[in-house]
Motif scaffolding. Structure first.
Motif, PDB file in Angstrom:
ATOM      1  N   ALA A 293       1.374  -0.745   0.692  1.00 56.04           N
ATOM      2  CA  ALA A 293      -0.037  -0.195   0.147  1.00 56.04           C
ATOM      3  C   ALA A 293       0.826   1.304   0.347  1.00 56.04           C
ATOM      4  CB  ALA A 293      -1.151   0.074   0.994  1.00 56.04           C
ATOM      5  N   LEU A 294       1.434   1.574   0.178  1.00 52.43           N
ATOM      6  CA  LEU A 294       2.572   2.313   0.858  1.00 52.43           C
ATOM      7  C   LEU A 294       3.495   2.627  -0.609  1.00 52.43           C
ATOM      8  CD1 LEU A 294       4.515   2.045   4.172  1.00 52.43           C
ATOM      9  CD2 LEU A 294       2.753   4.089   3.874  1.00 52.43           C
ATOM     10  N   PHE A 295       3.659   1.041  -1.337  1.00 55.60           N
ATOM     11  CA  PHE A 295       4.803   1.301  -2.119  1.00 55.60           C
ATOM     12  C   PHE A 295       3.629   1.916  -3.416  1.00 55.60           C
ATOM     13  CE2 PHE A 295       4.912  -0.936  -6.798  1.00 55.60           C
ATOM     14  CZ  PHE A 295       7.082  -0.352  -6.711  1.00 55.60           C
ATOM     15  N   LEU A 296       2.278   1.937  -3.502  1.00 54.90           N
ATOM     16  CA  LEU A 296       1.378   1.932  -4.402  1.00 54.90           C
ATOM     17  C   LEU A 296       1.185   3.842  -4.404  1.00 54.90           C
ATOM     18  CD1 LEU A 296      -0.729  -0.939  -4.947  1.00 54.90           C
ATOM     19  CD2 LEU A 296       0.778  -0.068  -6.307  1.00 54.90           C
ATOM     20  N   ILE A 297       1.079   3.884  -3.285  1.00 56.60           N
ATOM     21  CA  ILE A 297       0.695   5.248  -3.143  1.00 56.60           C
ATOM     22  C   ILE A 297       1.648   5.890  -3.823  1.00 56.60           C
ATOM     23  CG2 ILE A 297       0.247   7.136  -1.011  1.00 56.60           C
ATOM     24  CD1 ILE A 297      -0.921   4.906   0.477  1.00 56.60           C
ATOM     25  N   GLY A 298       3.420   5.786  -3.210  1.00 48.08           N
ATOM     26  CA  GLY A 298       3.782   6.557  -3.890  1.00 48.08           C
ATOM     27  C   GLY A 298       4.383   6.572  -4.971  1.00 48.08           C
ATOM     28  N   LEU A 299       3.957   5.404  -5.573  1.00 54.31           N
ATOM     29  CA  LEU A 299       4.112   5.395  -7.408  1.00 54.31           C
ATOM     30  C   LEU A 299       3.038   5.954  -7.852  1.00 54.31           C
ATOM     31  CD1 LEU A 299       5.515   3.885  -9.728  1.00 54.31           C
ATOM     32  CD2 LEU A 299       3.586   1.510  -9.234  1.00 54.31           C
ATOM     33  N   THR A 300       2.153   5.612  -7.584  1.00 57.46           N
ATOM     34  CA  THR A 300       1.245   6.864  -8.145  1.00 57.46           C
ATOM     35  C   THR A 300       1.125   8.434  -7.692  1.00 57.46           C
ATOM     36  OG1 THR A 300      -1.111   5.167  -7.452  1.00 57.46           O
ATOM     37  CG2 THR A 300      -1.170   7.507  -8.071  1.00 57.46           C
ATOM     38  N   VAL A 301       1.996   8.941  -6.993  1.00 57.49           N
ATOM     39  CA  VAL A 301       1.721  10.696  -6.593  1.00 57.49           C
ATOM     40  C   VAL A 301       3.344  10.706  -7.557  1.00 57.49           C
ATOM     41  CG1 VAL A 301       2.960  12.312  -5.404  1.00 57.49           C
ATOM     42  CG2 VAL A 301       1.562  10.518  -4.291  1.00 57.49           C
ATOM     43  N   ILE A 302       4.152   9.739  -7.788  1.00 57.19           N
ATOM     44  CA  ILE A 302       5.161   9.837  -8.169  1.00 57.19           C
ATOM     45  C   ILE A 302       5.243  10.210  -9.844  1.00 57.19           C
ATOM     46  CG2 ILE A 302       7.101   9.560  -9.459  1.00 57.19           C
ATOM     47  CD1 ILE A 302       8.436   7.748  -7.032  1.00 57.19           C
ATOM     48  N   TYR A 303       3.814   9.074 -10.616  1.00 55.81           N
ATOM     49  CA  TYR A 303       3.077   8.831 -12.199  1.00 55.81           C
ATOM     50  C   TYR A 303       2.523  10.500 -12.329  1.00 55.81           C
ATOM     51  CZ  TYR A 303       1.257   7.608 -15.867  1.00 55.81           C
ATOM     52  OH  TYR A 303       0.278   7.365 -17.174  1.00 55.81           O
ATOM     53  N   ALA A 304       2.276  10.762 -11.497  1.00 60.95           N
ATOM     54  CA  ALA A 304       0.848  12.198 -11.326  1.00 60.95           C
ATOM     55  C   ALA A 304       1.277  13.238 -11.296  1.00 60.95           C
ATOM     56  CB  ALA A 304       0.328  12.529 -10.458  1.00 60.95           C
ATOM     57  N   ALA A 305       2.790  13.107 -10.906  1.00 62.82           N
ATOM     58  CA  ALA A 305       3.787  14.610 -10.663  1.00 62.82           C
ATOM     59  C   ALA A 305       4.915  14.791 -12.238  1.00 62.82           C
ATOM     60  CB  ALA A 305       4.536  14.414  -9.441  1.00 62.82           C
ATOM     61  N   GLU A 306       4.896  13.284 -12.627  1.00 59.99           N
ATOM     62  CA  GLU A 306       6.125  13.709 -13.731  1.00 59.99           C
ATOM     63  C   GLU A 306       5.092  14.406 -14.926  1.00 59.99           C
ATOM     64  OE1 GLU A 306       9.301  13.501 -13.921  1.00 59.99           O
ATOM     65  OE2 GLU A 306       8.852  13.548 -11.284  1.00 59.99           O
ATOM     66  N   GLN A 307       4.278  13.140 -14.362  1.00 58.25           N
ATOM     67  CA  GLN A 307       2.836  12.945 -16.443  1.00 58.25           C
ATOM     68  C   GLN A 307       2.960  14.699 -16.547  1.00 58.25           C
ATOM     69  OE1 GLN A 307       1.987  10.490 -18.185  1.00 58.25           O
ATOM     70  NE2 GLN A 307       2.543  11.824 -19.348  1.00 58.25           N
ATOM     71  N   ALA A 308       2.271  15.419 -15.107  1.00 55.79           N
ATOM     72  CA  ALA A 308       1.614  16.442 -15.362  1.00 55.79           C
ATOM     73  C   ALA A 308       2.427  17.879 -16.291  1.00 55.79           C
ATOM     74  CB  ALA A 308       1.255  16.716 -14.208  1.00 55.79           C
ATOM     75  N   GLY A 309       3.966  17.145 -15.679  1.00 56.32           N
ATOM     76  CA  GLY A 309       4.931  17.913 -16.113  1.00 56.32           C
ATOM     77  C   GLY A 309       5.343  19.103 -14.971  1.00 56.32           C
ATOM     78  N   ASN A 310       6.288  20.140 -15.901  1.00 58.27           N
ATOM     79  CA  ASN A 310       6.531  20.829 -15.526  1.00 58.27           C
ATOM     80  C   ASN A 310       6.100  22.434 -15.699  1.00 58.27           C
ATOM     81  OD1 ASN A 310       8.061  23.586 -13.972  1.00 58.27           O
ATOM     82  ND2 ASN A 310      10.274  22.127 -13.787  1.00 58.27           N
TER      83      ASN A 310
END
Length: 564
Positions: A293-310
């Motif tokens: 659960a901790l891993f998937l939460i972190g993975l989802t947040v990283i994916y959303a942040a990197e996909q959104a861009g700068n």
């Protein structure tokens, strides 16, 4: 996103199979490799003078520390005289004293933090006899300590095993077979495996370039199987030679995840009292679920942040349809780059297929927080041991709230154990925060910070979080090859590795000597979904309370600045 889902779906059956095999190796049950490897083991025991006798807890810890100390000494000497030894076709010079200290501590502690560039800093002999060798021995040390911890925790009698026997068995039966298989797969994808020197070629632009060759595939395999992370090349798994294709990237991701997860499965089977019909015991499933659960939460947040861009790049009218691709390889894209980042920091491997210094502030925060928690599966063996400290703490807190006697696997948790557990949990943040404060407060430390403001602090926090968690990745904008950074990160790696192991084995020893009590209707259930939720919540709460002020000054401030 479907790429990530497929890889995780492949991982689940593999980790269960590997966990059952690890359980049999740990409990000295028969495996399909025994007919060949029993003879090899006996030969090793005979040559080394190893007596297959059960050790006391003190003897086990002493054997672990002294054997590691001997390897540190020999490895340090080899790095200091590598220029006069053989297998040095590129004429690499001797490594400087403080850098040698940092490097040898780094690889013996399973950290693999590199303040040097592998292809230009080490001879082939050093790459094989120091780096690759210690990748095997450091991983075996962590696993041996973990399995001794687990055996002592679940046994009704005071038993721990023999360190040297555990150490040899995990190398011959687990690390070697897996590493050979992964190395052959990587060679098939294009990773070189040769003792030939570097080659100079003419590029399509008409310029000359040195191509670094060497025994790359053999190092790459144990680098990931043993959750080591140190690269043959300075750019690590972003380079086509270390990580040639999308298939090799998947192989490396699965290699990193396999054994840390399998340790949880093996412990689960031990806690289930070796029931032959148990695929995955309930106790281990509860712990595995909290980690997942901790891993998937972190993975989802990283994916959303990197996909959104700068947003700053958006304001310039530049299309970011592919997401934030700065520092990432086009052949991997956002999904495989993000998954690699989440895996390498959660499983504390340290290998990188993209530059973490170029992650968005939120993406970098999650990678950093994974290492600060150091329990989201973690490295081979030690991740489970770290999580078990939180398991015992969660039981103690929950039982205080409902007025029950804290008990785990039939052993009562009392004052002495709780003092050691609290000390063990506090060591990791103390190392990170105290060394970070020293770095920003001194000229020697701040001299290595290359970025101003919040990102500069993030570089410092990441470096010490990586060192203390025995991860090894870094925000590579930091100028870390200096006396200050070599010595302080070396100390952070040393204390971050050995102090928790000693305390954790001491906790297991205290519990092993207690009278065993059968569970009753009043005993807190630790093998259900409620306990998994409570465990994950306690981990996040303690992590947030400990590190939030520092994170607020680093990646959180940077995130707010670019979104102004």
């Amino acid at each position: 996103m479907w790429q990530i889902a497929i890889i995780l779906a492949i991982y689940l059956p593999l980790v269960i199979l590997a966990g059952h095999y690890l359980f049999r190796v740990t409990m000295h049950q028969k495996t399909f490799l025994d007919p060949v490897l029993d003879k090899a083991d006996r030969l090793i025991y005979k040559i080394s003078g190893i007596k297959q006798e059960n050790m006391t807890g003190k003897q086990y810890v002493l054997a672990l520390i002294l054997s590691n100390a001997c390897m540190i000494f020999v490895g340090y000497v080899l790095l200091r005289i590598q220029s006069v030894l053989f297998l040095n076709p590129n004429g690499i010079g001797n490594m400087e004293a403080t850098l040698s200290f940092n490097t040898i501590i780094s690889f013996m502690t399973n950290t693999n933090l590199q303040h040097y560039s592998g292809e230009s800093g080490l001879s082939y002999l050093s790459q094989m006899l120091v780096i690759t060798f210690m990748m095997f021995t450091s991983a075996a040390t962590g696993y041996a300590a973990c399995m001794a911890f687990c055996r002592r925790l679940v046994a009704k009698t005071d038993t721990i095993g023999n360190f040297f026997v555990d150490f040899v068995r995990v190398i011959t039966r687990v690390l070697m077979p897996l590493s050979v298989g992964v190395a052959l797969l990587l060679v098939s994808q294009g990773s070189p495996q040769t003792l030939s020197g570097n080659q100079t070629v003419e590029t399509i632009e008409g310029k000359m370039q040195d191509i670094a060759l060497g025994p790359v595939a053999s190092l790459e395999s144990i680098k990931h199987v043993g959750t080591n992370g140190g690269g043959f090349n300075g750019a690590n798994s972003t380079t086509p030679f270390e990580n040639p294709t999308a298939i090799s990237n998947i192989i490396e991701i699965l290699s990193m995840m396999l054994l840390p997860g399998a340790c949880v499965v093996a412990f689960s089977l031990m806690a289930a009292r070796r029931k032959k019909n148990t695929l995955f015991g309930k106790q281990g499933l509860a712990i595995f679920s909290a980690m997942a659960a901790l891993f998937l939460i972190g993975l989802t947040v990283i994916y959303a942040a990197e996909q959104a861009g700068n947003p700053i790049i958006d304001s310039l009218g530049i299309n970011q349809e592919l997401g934030s691709m700065e520092g990432k390889e086009m052949r991997f894209g956002i999904p495989q780059s993000v998954l690699f980042t989440a895996v390498t920091t959660a499983f504390t491997t340290g290998s990188v297929n993209n530059m973490h210094d170029t992650l968005t502030p939120v993406g970098g925060l999650v990678a950093m927080f994974n290492m600060m928690l150091n329990v989201v599966f973690g490295g081979k063996g030690v991740g489970l041991m770290n999580m078990m400290m939180y398991v015992l703490l969660t039981i103690f807190i929950a039982c205080l709230m409902i007025g029950r006697t804290p008990q785990f696997l039939g052993k009562k948790i009392e004052e002495k154990e709780m003092k050691l557990i609290a000390l063990c949990i506090l060591i990791h943040p103390a190392i990170i925060l105290l060394f970070s404060a020293l770095a920003v407060a001194t000229a020697a430390g701040s001299g290595g910070i290359t970025n101003p403001g919040a990102h500069g602090l993030s570089q410092v926090l990441y470096e010490y979080a990586s060192a203390s968690a025995n991860n090894g990745s870094g925000f590579e904008g930091l100028s870390d090859n200096s006396y200050f950074w070599n010595i302080t990160t070396g100390l952070a790696m040393f204390f971050g590795r050995y102090l928790p192991i000693i305390i954790q084995l001491a906790v297991a020893s205290l519990l092993a000597k207690k009278m065993w009590h059968s569970d009753s209707t009043g005993t807190l259930k630790t093998d259900n979904a409620m306990f998994s939720f409570l465990l994950a919540a306690i981990v996040l709460l303690i992590g947030a309370l400990t590190f939030l002020p520092a994170l607020a000054l680093g990646p959180i401030t940077e995130h707010l600045q670019i979104h102004r």
